[in-house]
Motif scaffolding. Structure first.
Motif, PDB file in Angstrom:
ATOM      1  N   HIS A  74     -58.904  89.939  42.043  1.00  0.00           N
ATOM      2  CA  HIS A  74     -57.605  89.332  42.325  1.00  0.00           C
ATOM      3  C   HIS A  74     -57.804  88.153  43.261  1.00  0.00           C
ATOM      4  O   HIS A  74     -58.779  88.079  44.034  1.00  0.00           O
ATOM      5  N   ALA A  75     -56.874  87.217  43.189  1.00  0.00           N
ATOM      6  CA  ALA A  75     -56.935  86.009  44.011  1.00  0.00           C
ATOM      7  C   ALA A  75     -55.535  85.417  44.099  1.00  0.00           C
ATOM      8  O   ALA A  75     -54.567  85.957  43.538  1.00  0.00           O
ATOM      9  N   ARG A  83     -54.430  88.309  38.916  1.00  0.00           N
ATOM     10  CA  ARG A  83     -55.398  89.389  38.712  1.00  0.00           C
ATOM     11  C   ARG A  83     -56.042  89.196  37.348  1.00  0.00           C
ATOM     12  O   ARG A  83     -55.347  89.073  36.338  1.00  0.00           O
ATOM     13  N   LEU A  84     -57.347  89.190  37.317  1.00  0.00           N
ATOM     14  CA  LEU A  84     -58.104  89.040  36.078  1.00  0.00           C
ATOM     15  C   LEU A  84     -59.019  90.238  35.884  1.00  0.00           C
ATOM     16  O   LEU A  84     -59.565  90.777  36.865  1.00  0.00           O
ATOM     17  N   VAL A 133     -60.433  91.045  27.581  1.00  0.00           N
ATOM     18  CA  VAL A 133     -60.052  90.327  28.801  1.00  0.00           C
ATOM     19  C   VAL A 133     -58.549  90.482  28.985  1.00  0.00           C
ATOM     20  O   VAL A 133     -57.795  90.631  28.016  1.00  0.00           O
ATOM     21  N   ARG A 134     -58.107  90.422  30.245  1.00  0.00           N
ATOM     22  CA  ARG A 134     -56.688  90.548  30.544  1.00  0.00           C
ATOM     23  C   ARG A 134     -56.398  89.786  31.831  1.00  0.00           C
ATOM     24  O   ARG A 134     -57.197  89.811  32.776  1.00  0.00           O
ATOM     25  N   LEU A 144     -43.901  89.783  37.119  1.00  0.00           N
ATOM     26  CA  LEU A 144     -45.290  89.635  36.706  1.00  0.00           C
ATOM     27  C   LEU A 144     -45.348  89.433  35.196  1.00  0.00           C
ATOM     28  O   LEU A 144     -44.671  90.147  34.434  1.00  0.00           O
ATOM     29  N   VAL A 145     -46.154  88.485  34.748  1.00  0.00           N
ATOM     30  CA  VAL A 145     -46.413  88.315  33.324  1.00  0.00           C
ATOM     31  C   VAL A 145     -47.894  88.572  33.092  1.00  0.00           C
ATOM     32  O   VAL A 145     -48.736  88.301  33.957  1.00  0.00           O
ATOM     33  N   SER A 146     -48.207  89.102  31.926  1.00  0.00           N
ATOM     34  CA  SER A 146     -49.597  89.440  31.623  1.00  0.00           C
ATOM     35  C   SER A 146     -49.897  89.120  30.167  1.00  0.00           C
ATOM     36  O   SER A 146     -48.993  89.071  29.319  1.00  0.00           O
ATOM     37  N   ALA A 147     -51.159  88.918  29.886  1.00  0.00           N
ATOM     38  CA  ALA A 147     -51.625  88.685  28.518  1.00  0.00           C
ATOM     39  C   ALA A 147     -53.069  89.141  28.424  1.00  0.00           C
ATOM     40  O   ALA A 147     -53.819  89.082  29.411  1.00  0.00           O
ATOM     41  N   GLY A 148     -53.458  89.589  27.252  1.00  0.00           N
ATOM     42  CA  GLY A 148     -54.827  90.039  27.057  1.00  0.00           C
ATOM     43  C   GLY A 148     -55.199  90.017  25.595  1.00  0.00           C
ATOM     44  O   GLY A 148     -54.351  89.837  24.716  1.00  0.00           O
TER      45      GLY A 148
END
Length: 210
Positions: A74-75, A83-84, A133-134, A144-148
């Motif tokens: 996270h960064a 967060r990766l 990967v996410r 929060l939005v997310s994609a993977g």
């Protein structure tokens, strides 16, 4: 008359199942500094199956295993929390399968015996690998939005060991592949509640029997 009773053939054919299995796994989760973590695991198992059925007697000796590596960190970028994560899963399976005629109640070659002629003798090999990967971004502190995305490849291989003049070689192989994306959004409406939505695809192969 008795919908919960067993089919009488299962009794007259002495249908049953004996299974022995042993499993071993190792898991570790070391930290990579203060901003990242690693989750790694490996497993293996061995299994034997003796399974007389009405139509055949099935013997399977199985060995299988796999490993998984998952890294996340996270960064903060442009004032937004990020967060990766990424990793890869790998698995393999090796089945040594034999099938024999079930001779109970019928006359088979060799006289009166439960186990008759060998009708199938093959090795079934399956291997798979799936990298993924996410990413997750805090658009605002409470949203929060997310994609993977994940890519899977599963290879099935059959090695036929019962080949005669009337029973040709049925060996072969096939590889199934798929790319599975996903996306989502989460709104933390309060300290104890969230509203979310996700869209994704999935990938499932047939079993070796299928």
């Amino acid at each position: 008359a008795g919908p919960r009773q067993a089919d009488p053939r299962w009794g007259t054919k002495w249908a049953r199942k004996f299974v022995r299995q042993g499993d071993l796994s190792v898991v570790t989760s070391p930290a990579l500094g203060e901003m990242a973590t690693v989750d790694a695991s490996a497993f293996g198992s061995a299994r034997t199956l003796a399974n007389p059925l009405t139509q055949a007697i099935v013997d399977v000796k199985r060995a299988d295993g796999g490993a998984s590596l998952h890294v996340s960190g996270h960064a903060v970028a442009g004032g937004h929390a990020v967060r990766l994560s990424g990793g890869v899963d790998g698995q393999w399976l090796n089945d040594d399968r034999q099938e024999y005629d079930n001779c109970i109640g019928i006359v088979c070659t060799g006289g009166f015996t439960e186990r008759g002629a060998l009708r199938k003798n093959q090795r079934e090999l399956v291997s798979s690998v799936g990298p993924f990967v996410r990413g997750e971004l805090a658009v605002v502190p409470d949203v929060l939005v997310s994609a993977g995305v994940r890519s899977d490849a599963v290879q099935f291989r059959l090695r036929d060991r019962l080949i005669t003049a009337t029973n040709p070689d049925d060996s072969g192989e096939r590889t199934l592949r798929a790319v599975s994306p996903s996306a989502g959004i989460v709104w933390r409406s309060s300290a104890l509640a969230s509203v979310y939505g996700n869209v994704s695809s999935s990938f499932e192969t047939p079993t070796t029997t299928e």
